[in-house]
Write a protein that holds these residues in place. Sequence first.
Motif, PDB file in Angstrom:
ATOM      1  N   ARG A   1       0.831  -1.198   0.000  1.00  0.00           N
ATOM      2  CA  ARG A   1       0.000   0.000   0.000  1.00  0.00           C
ATOM      3  C   ARG A   1       0.871   1.256   0.000  1.00  0.00           C
ATOM      4  NH1 ARG A   1      -3.317  -3.054  -1.148  1.00  0.00           N
ATOM      5  NH2 ARG A   1      -5.446  -3.346  -0.333  1.00  0.00           N
ATOM      6  N   GLY A   2       0.377   2.288  -0.652  1.00  0.00           N
ATOM      7  CA  GLY A   2       1.075   3.564  -0.669  1.00  0.00           C
ATOM      8  C   GLY A   2       2.232   3.562  -1.645  1.00  0.00           C
ATOM      9  N   CYS A   3       3.296   4.256  -1.293  1.00  0.00           N
ATOM     10  CA  CYS A   3       4.470   4.391  -2.146  1.00  0.00           C
ATOM     11  C   CYS A   3       5.408   3.215  -1.920  1.00  0.00           C
ATOM     12  CB  CYS A   3       5.190   5.708  -1.849  1.00  0.00           C
ATOM     13  SG  CYS A   3       4.179   7.171  -2.195  1.00  0.00           S
TER      14      CYS A   3
ATOM     15  N   ARG B   1       7.943   0.574   1.159  1.00  0.00           N
ATOM     16  CA  ARG B   1       7.983   1.906   1.766  1.00  0.00           C
ATOM     17  C   ARG B   1       8.421   2.906   0.707  1.00  0.00           C
ATOM     18  NH1 ARG B   1      13.301   2.341   1.467  1.00  0.00           N
ATOM     19  NH2 ARG B   1      14.550   0.473   1.854  1.00  0.00           N
ATOM     20  N   LEU B   2       8.409   4.163   1.087  1.00  0.00           N
ATOM     21  CA  LEU B   2       8.962   5.218   0.243  1.00  0.00           C
ATOM     22  C   LEU B   2      10.456   4.972   0.035  1.00  0.00           C
ATOM     23  CD1 LEU B   2       7.565   8.044  -0.686  1.00  0.00           C
ATOM     24  CD2 LEU B   2       9.180   9.034   0.924  1.00  0.00           C
ATOM     25  N   THR B   3      10.950   5.259  -1.170  1.00  0.00           N
ATOM     26  CA  THR B   3      12.375   5.114  -1.468  1.00  0.00           C
ATOM     27  C   THR B   3      12.934   6.443  -1.963  1.00  0.00           C
ATOM     28  OG1 THR B   3      12.078   4.504  -3.794  1.00  0.00           O
ATOM     29  CG2 THR B   3      11.935   2.734  -2.161  1.00  0.00           C
ATOM     30  N   THR B   4      14.252   6.505  -2.096  1.00  0.00           N
ATOM     31  CA  THR B   4      14.882   7.746  -2.548  1.00  0.00           C
ATOM     32  C   THR B   4      14.433   8.137  -3.952  1.00  0.00           C
ATOM     33  OG1 THR B   4      16.796   6.464  -3.317  1.00  0.00           O
ATOM     34  CG2 THR B   4      16.916   7.412  -1.104  1.00  0.00           C
ATOM     35  N   ALA B   5      13.978   7.179  -4.741  1.00  0.00           N
ATOM     36  CA  ALA B   5      13.534   7.496  -6.100  1.00  0.00           C
ATOM     37  C   ALA B   5      12.281   8.362  -6.124  1.00  0.00           C
ATOM     38  CB  ALA B   5      13.285   6.210  -6.882  1.00  0.00           C
ATOM     39  N   PHE B   6      11.585   8.482  -4.991  1.00  0.00           N
ATOM     40  CA  PHE B   6      10.387   9.316  -4.951  1.00  0.00           C
ATOM     41  C   PHE B   6      10.710  10.796  -4.775  1.00  0.00           C
ATOM     42  CE2 PHE B   6       8.256   5.301  -4.343  1.00  0.00           C
ATOM     43  CZ  PHE B   6       7.019   5.502  -4.942  1.00  0.00           C
TER      44      PHE B   6
END
Length: 323
Positions: free
Chosen positions: A267-269, A290-295
């Motif tokens: 779910r989510g980024c 989870r969110l990664t640096t690519a975001f």
Amino acid sequence: MPTQRVFVYEYLSGGGLTGGEDGDDEELLEQGIAMRDALVADLAGAPDIRLSAATTTAESVRAPNLQWVRPREGESPHDFVCRQAAAHDLCWVVAPETAGLLACMRKLVGSRRWVGCDSVALRVAGSKLATLEHLDRHGIATPLRFMGAGQASRWVVKPDDGAGGLHTRVHGTLEQAKADLRQRLRQQQAATLEPWVEGQALSLSLLCGAAGAELLSINAQHIAVGADDGALHFRGVRQGAVALDDPRAPALRRLAQDAAQALPGLRGCVGLDLVWHAQRGPVLIEINPRLTTAFAGLSQRLGRRLALEALAGFTDAEMRYAA
């Protein structure tokens, strides 16, 4: 819609970085701040959000609905997150999977307030080997497809729950790799061995929800292997390096959907790491739940507020109360 109190906590910039053994602290902290600021920039100024963001560094974003919060003197990251979770409706935590940290944070926050992947997705994605075995059972190509004799010319040993390529070694022979693995296991380190897949290292930035996964960006990963010791070095990511209308994009979209179906709690980024093999196409290496640096910077490039879009999926009571 009533105003929601939202807490953003990025582990490294929020007080979790206490000194490392590899001299990578400054680089790791920069990556953490970039992810935190990407989230905060998307959520800052939203009229129905009262936003709090954790920091132990300079306050980089200002907005009428934003308050920066800091841990108390001597307060542990776990206690800090618990205290803030109790004062907020939703908590978006960005933390590594190492040693079960991200899954632990979810337990502390509780499913009712958690913005992110569910407990099953975190458990599977938190182990490199469990991820590959799970994906393989669902028919998704992984390095396990290269286990046969003569299919791999190099082998990689890495922490089973590691992140960012730290402590990862590439070996020229299977015997060397097995010796590395045995030494780590003797030292009671959780580690795994798998074939090294030759090809272009890519990552996918996804927005995951109940309907599946939307492919937002195809990124190139810059990875170097030490000539002397085989140490893997992550040199950064080039966002959008492969266009969404590239001939490879349909296969990568299918891969994203297949991964989301195999692990429906994503779910989510979310980020996927893969290698594009010249003959076999995409080979999925790991899932970052989870969110990664690519975001960082992706919302600006796409002209969308991705964090707001992701957050909208967690305002539904059914999703917020999911196990």
